[in-house]
Each structure stands twice: as C-alpha cells, then as structure tokens.
Design a protein around this motif. Sequence first.
Motif, PDB file in Angstrom:
ATOM      1  N   UNK A 126       6.828  11.286   9.262  1.00 35.56           N
ATOM      2  CA  UNK A 126       8.001  12.470   9.496  1.00 35.56           C
ATOM      3  C   UNK A 126       8.755  11.957  10.902  1.00 35.56           C
ATOM      4  N   UNK A 127       9.518  12.596  11.542  1.00 37.96           N
ATOM      5  CA  UNK A 127       9.930  11.767  12.585  1.00 37.96           C
ATOM      6  C   UNK A 127       9.254  12.760  13.462  1.00 37.96           C
ATOM      7  N   UNK A 128       8.388  14.149  13.116  1.00 40.35           N
ATOM      8  CA  UNK A 128       7.294  13.936  14.885  1.00 40.35           C
ATOM      9  C   UNK A 128       6.175  13.492  14.490  1.00 40.35           C
ATOM     10  N   UNK A 129       6.267  12.452  13.187  1.00 38.37           N
ATOM     11  CA  UNK A 129       4.782  11.103  13.209  1.00 38.37           C
ATOM     12  C   UNK A 129       3.980  11.847  12.433  1.00 38.37           C
ATOM     13  N   UNK A 130       3.910  13.020  11.513  1.00 41.70           N
ATOM     14  CA  UNK A 130       3.271  13.614  11.090  1.00 41.70           C
ATOM     15  C   UNK A 130       3.505  12.885   8.748  1.00 41.70           C
ATOM     16  N   UNK A 131       2.715  13.039   8.887  1.00 41.56           N
ATOM     17  CA  UNK A 131       2.467  12.195   7.291  1.00 41.56           C
ATOM     18  C   UNK A 131       3.398  13.446   6.359  1.00 41.56           C
ATOM     19  N   UNK A 132       4.365  12.244   5.119  1.00 39.13           N
ATOM     20  CA  UNK A 132       4.566  13.253   4.605  1.00 39.13           C
ATOM     21  C   UNK A 132       2.980  14.044   2.807  1.00 39.13           C
ATOM     22  N   UNK A 133       2.325  14.319   3.392  1.00 41.25           N
ATOM     23  CA  UNK A 133       1.300  14.542   2.151  1.00 41.25           C
ATOM     24  C   UNK A 133       1.591  14.961   0.808  1.00 41.25           C
ATOM     25  N   UNK A 134       2.280  15.666   0.488  1.00 38.49           N
ATOM     26  CA  UNK A 134       3.772  16.140  -0.197  1.00 38.49           C
ATOM     27  C   UNK A 134       3.853  15.256  -0.935  1.00 38.49           C
ATOM     28  N   UNK A 135       4.688  14.016  -0.174  1.00 40.07           N
ATOM     29  CA  UNK A 135       4.942  12.837  -1.588  1.00 40.07           C
ATOM     30  C   UNK A 135       4.220  11.395  -1.767  1.00 40.07           C
ATOM     31  N   UNK A 136       3.346  11.326  -0.511  1.00 37.90           N
ATOM     32  CA  UNK A 136       2.342  10.349  -0.580  1.00 37.90           C
ATOM     33  C   UNK A 136       1.179  10.789  -1.975  1.00 37.90           C
ATOM     34  N   UNK A 137       0.836  12.172  -2.019  1.00 34.90           N
ATOM     35  CA  UNK A 137       0.147  12.631  -2.950  1.00 34.90           C
ATOM     36  C   UNK A 137       0.500  12.641  -4.604  1.00 34.90           C
ATOM     37  N   UNK A 138       1.897  12.337  -4.686  1.00 38.71           N
ATOM     38  CA  UNK A 138       3.206  12.392  -5.630  1.00 38.71           C
ATOM     39  C   UNK A 138       2.673  10.276  -6.193  1.00 38.71           C
ATOM     40  N   UNK A 139       2.979   9.884  -5.172  1.00 38.52           N
ATOM     41  CA  UNK A 139       3.035   7.681  -5.152  1.00 38.52           C
ATOM     42  C   UNK A 139       1.352   7.485  -4.683  1.00 38.52           C
ATOM     43  N   UNK A 140       0.283   8.231  -4.607  1.00 35.25           N
ATOM     44  CA  UNK A 140      -0.857   7.692  -4.386  1.00 35.25           C
ATOM     45  C   UNK A 140      -1.144   6.609  -5.379  1.00 35.25           C
ATOM     46  N   UNK A 141      -0.738   7.017  -6.738  1.00 34.30           N
ATOM     47  CA  UNK A 141      -1.418   6.104  -7.904  1.00 34.30           C
ATOM     48  C   UNK A 141      -0.588   5.191  -7.734  1.00 34.30           C
ATOM     49  N   UNK A 142       0.607   4.352  -7.242  1.00 34.23           N
ATOM     50  CA  UNK A 142       1.120   3.491  -7.094  1.00 34.23           C
ATOM     51  C   UNK A 142       0.640   2.381  -5.883  1.00 34.23           C
ATOM     52  N   UNK A 143      -0.461   2.926  -5.183  1.00 38.02           N
ATOM     53  CA  UNK A 143      -1.075   2.138  -4.615  1.00 38.02           C
ATOM     54  C   UNK A 143      -2.711   1.263  -4.672  1.00 38.02           C
ATOM     55  N   UNK A 144      -2.037  -0.102  -5.052  1.00 39.01           N
ATOM     56  CA  UNK A 144      -3.365  -0.974  -5.822  1.00 39.01           C
ATOM     57  C   UNK A 144      -3.821  -1.765  -4.247  1.00 39.01           C
ATOM     58  N   UNK A 145      -5.412  -1.295  -4.038  1.00 39.08           N
ATOM     59  CA  UNK A 145      -6.036  -2.080  -2.613  1.00 39.08           C
ATOM     60  C   UNK A 145      -6.962  -3.093  -3.716  1.00 39.08           C
ATOM     61  N   UNK A 146      -7.029  -4.218  -3.013  1.00 36.68           N
ATOM     62  CA  UNK A 146      -7.774  -5.624  -3.686  1.00 36.68           C
ATOM     63  C   UNK A 146      -8.165  -6.615  -2.275  1.00 36.68           C
ATOM     64  N   UNK A 147      -9.324  -6.684  -2.505  1.00 37.21           N
ATOM     65  CA  UNK A 147      -9.667  -7.967  -1.667  1.00 37.21           C
ATOM     66  C   UNK A 147     -10.017  -9.526  -2.259  1.00 37.21           C
ATOM     67  N   UNK A 148      -9.524 -10.472  -1.498  1.00 39.38           N
ATOM     68  CA  UNK A 148      -9.717 -11.915  -2.050  1.00 39.38           C
ATOM     69  C   UNK A 148     -10.081 -12.665  -1.031  1.00 39.38           C
ATOM     70  N   UNK A 149     -11.184 -13.825  -1.149  1.00 41.30           N
ATOM     71  CA  UNK A 149     -11.952 -14.390  -0.316  1.00 41.30           C
ATOM     72  C   UNK A 149     -10.578 -15.157   0.235  1.00 41.30           C
ATOM     73  N   UNK A 150     -10.256 -15.745   1.286  1.00 41.31           N
ATOM     74  CA  UNK A 150      -9.574 -16.819   1.884  1.00 41.31           C
ATOM     75  C   UNK A 150     -10.016 -17.899   2.095  1.00 41.31           C
TER      76      UNK A 150
END
Length: 230
Positions: A52-76
């Motif tokens: 948000x503009x005051x620097x807080x996380x929009x937790x409600x929205x993040x909770x809805x979208x958490x399933x869209x986040x895919x994190x992986x690691x690859x060796x360079x």
Amino acid sequence: MKKITIAIDGFSSCGKSTMAKDLAKEIGYIYIDSGAMYRAVTLFCIENSLFTSDGEVNAEELKKRIGEINISFRLNDMTSKPETFLNGVNVESKIRTMDVSSRVSLVAALGFVRKALVKQQQEMGKNKGIVMDGRDIGTVVFPDAELKVFVTASAEIRAKRRYDELIAKGQNVSYDEILKNVEERDKIDQNRKVSPLRKADDAIILDNSNMSVEEQKAWLKNEYQKAAYV
Ligand code: DC
C-alpha cells in the motif's frame, strides 16, 4: 557415512549463505537459501502493487494470489552458484536490492506466507543431504536436523560486510542506511509473532565476528564430519 540434514540459522548478513553454499558444494549436498524465497515473494508483491502507499503489505490480496507464486533454484553453469527463479524468471539480482531488503521482513512476518514456504522447504529436504539456511530452519522447518548451527556477529560487522558486497556489485548504497536496515530487520525477525528468530536448544553457536571466510568454512566442515560420521 550417513546423509544428514544441516540447518543454519542466524541474523541477517552474518555470512550464513556463504558458508552453507560452500559446504554443500564440497560434500555434494543440495543447498537452499530460504531467505531468497521470502525475498522472491516480496519481489512478487512489489511487481504486482501489493504494497500500500504507506508501505504495508496488502495481505488479503497476497493471500488470494499466493498460489500463483512459483519459486525454484537453478545452478548457473558459468558460476556453479544457485540462482533464484520466480515464475520461471531469474530474479537473483533483483531480490538482493535495498528495496527488497527493506520490505522483506514485513512479508516474512505473515503466517500464511511462512506456512506455504515452510511446506515447500520441507518437501525439498525430505530425502536429507541438504544444507538450508534461514531463521527458523532448526526450530520449525527441520526440528530433527542432525546438525544445527546458529550464526551471529555484531550488527556493525554485518552491515560492513553487506556494504562491501553491494558496492562490489556496483550498487549505490550508504553504510549508515545498511546498518539501519540490519538493525531494523534484527528487531522485526526476533520479535515477530510467527516463528521468531531464535536459537534452537540443540544448535551450536558460531560467533564469526572475528573469523575469516576460510576459518568458518573449516569450522563448519569439522562440525559436519562430527555429525555425519556417528
Ligand atoms: O537471509 P536473508 O537476509 O536473505 O533473509 C531475508 C529475510 O527473510 C529476513 O529479513 C528474514 C526472512 N527470513 C525468514 O523470516 N525466515 C527464513 N527462514 C529466512 C529468511
């Protein structure tokens, strides 16, 4: 020799990743930087306007979208170092900026974020043979790890190390700003309600304020041998 789980926790910028990464490479274990996962979620929030503009996380929205986040690691292939990918995109340098560093503690304090990431981390370590560093690895992620290390060093020394690292990467940063960020993150990490940073009862403390990288490496290898050869 048995395959074990190695949990390395401690304050920010105290050289955990360097020693964990080096050990994993030497002994052929998987290395996971769990902090990079919290940083990747933070970058997702920045890129999707979830602060948000005051620097807080929009937790409600993040909770809805958490399933869209895919994190992986690859060796360079060139550097043989693991790099972080967010939804298939290499974000290794983006997640190390001051913008991400100054917001990540807020994201890491959210229970649903921790729950989702801890689940992935436990999955990554289910076959052992893993070195993972973070804040809650020995206490929450792998409470049964055979080797637990809690790393610490003074805030000033940690800020100087991070300053040198960022300057070497060409980033325009000030030492005072970094020291402030290190102190703020220590405070938030230790005082958050969910999984605060604390030493596991059975962790070995390593204060590396006056140790070289080589000395830390040798110390950790020795502890690994003691834990794996029993
Ligand atoms: O290790 P790091 O500085 O890259 O971690 C980034 C942030 O993520 C840090 O402020 C604390 C948080 N973190 C956490 O809460 N739990 C972990 N297991 C790893 C990192």
